[in-house]
Design a protein around this motif. Structure first.
Motif, mmCIF file in Angstrom:
data_model
loop_
_atom_site.group_PDB
_atom_site.id
_atom_site.type_symbol
_atom_site.label_atom_id
_atom_site.label_comp_id
_atom_site.label_asym_id
_atom_site.label_seq_id
_atom_site.Cartn_x
_atom_site.Cartn_y
_atom_site.Cartn_z
ATOM 1 N N LEU A 106 0.797 -1.223 0.000
ATOM 2 C CA LEU A 106 0.000 0.000 0.000
ATOM 3 C C LEU A 106 0.834 1.280 0.000
ATOM 4 O O LEU A 106 0.284 2.378 -0.020
ATOM 5 C CB LEU A 106 -0.969 -0.019 1.192
ATOM 6 C CG LEU A 106 -2.029 -1.118 1.115
ATOM 7 C CD1 LEU A 106 -2.853 -1.168 2.394
ATOM 8 C CD2 LEU A 106 -2.925 -0.936 -0.096
ATOM 9 N N GLU A 111 -7.635 0.978 4.458
ATOM 10 C CA GLU A 111 -7.937 1.529 3.138
ATOM 11 C C GLU A 111 -9.347 2.096 3.187
ATOM 12 O O GLU A 111 -10.257 1.453 3.708
ATOM 13 C CB GLU A 111 -7.874 0.436 2.072
ATOM 14 C CG GLU A 111 -6.507 -0.225 1.951
ATOM 15 C CD GLU A 111 -6.550 -1.409 1.008
ATOM 16 O OE1 GLU A 111 -6.420 -1.190 -0.221
ATOM 17 O OE2 GLU A 111 -6.731 -2.545 1.498
ATOM 18 N N VAL A 159 -4.947 5.389 1.915
ATOM 19 C CA VAL A 159 -4.387 4.544 2.965
ATOM 20 C C VAL A 159 -4.416 5.360 4.254
ATOM 21 O O VAL A 159 -4.101 6.548 4.248
ATOM 22 C CB VAL A 159 -2.928 4.144 2.622
ATOM 23 C CG1 VAL A 159 -2.292 3.382 3.767
ATOM 24 C CG2 VAL A 159 -2.889 3.339 1.336
#
Length: 161
Positions: free
Chosen positions: A78, A91, A96
């Motif tokens: 991520l 998420e 993020v």
């Protein structure tokens, strides 16, 4: 044009004034059904992650918890820079959210929709959402992404300072 009662008008005007004055974020006014689901990746044995999820749920978010034995791989996938890492990684709406970020910062992120990867509250600040139990310390929430990390807000507990 539909007619509304004076009470409904006063309520809507008051809410608009609070948003305009910064007392409440625009995202806060969204009904729970209009909020995106938060997917939280966490170590199966972590308890503070559950506390953070409850903080979001009290604000009307739905949190889906995903246990992961390899959080380092999740963070790498991520794009969370190592110096900004914390315990859980979430998420939400294409962003993020790393660590114990307060809901007000997430609401601001969703309302402003900056060109960024997301937000991080590095480490595990005492008194942050999910880390309650001691005297709250002041900590920073950082916006990170292509432009590099930059300060997004300072908090004590879940309140901006």
């Amino acid at each position: 044009m539909p007619l509304i009662t004076r009470r409904a008008f006063a309520t809507q005007a008051s809410a608009a004034a609070l948003v305009a004055l910064g007392g409440v974020s625009a995202a806060w006014s969204l009904p729970a059904a209009g909020r995106p689901t938060v997917t939280m990746h966490k170590d199966p044995s972590c308890g503070c992650c559950t506390g953070w999820a409850r903080h979001l749920e009290r604000a009307g978010f739905t949190v889906r918890s995903v246990d992961s034995a390899d959080m380092i791989a999740v963070k790498a996938r991520l794009g969370v820079p190592e110096p900004l890492q914390s315990c859980h990684t979430a998420e939400v709406a294409g962003y993020v959210v790393e660590g114990h970020v307060p809901v007000s910062a997430i609401e601001r992120l969703l309302a402003e929709a900056p060109n960024a990867t997301g937000l991080a509250a590095p480490g595990m600040p005492i008194g942050s959402p999910g880390m309650e139990g001691g005297p709250p310390e002041v900590y920073e929430v950082v916006l990170f992404g292509a432009g590099g990390p930059r300060l997004y807000g300072r908090f004590r507990g879940s309140a901006p300072v």
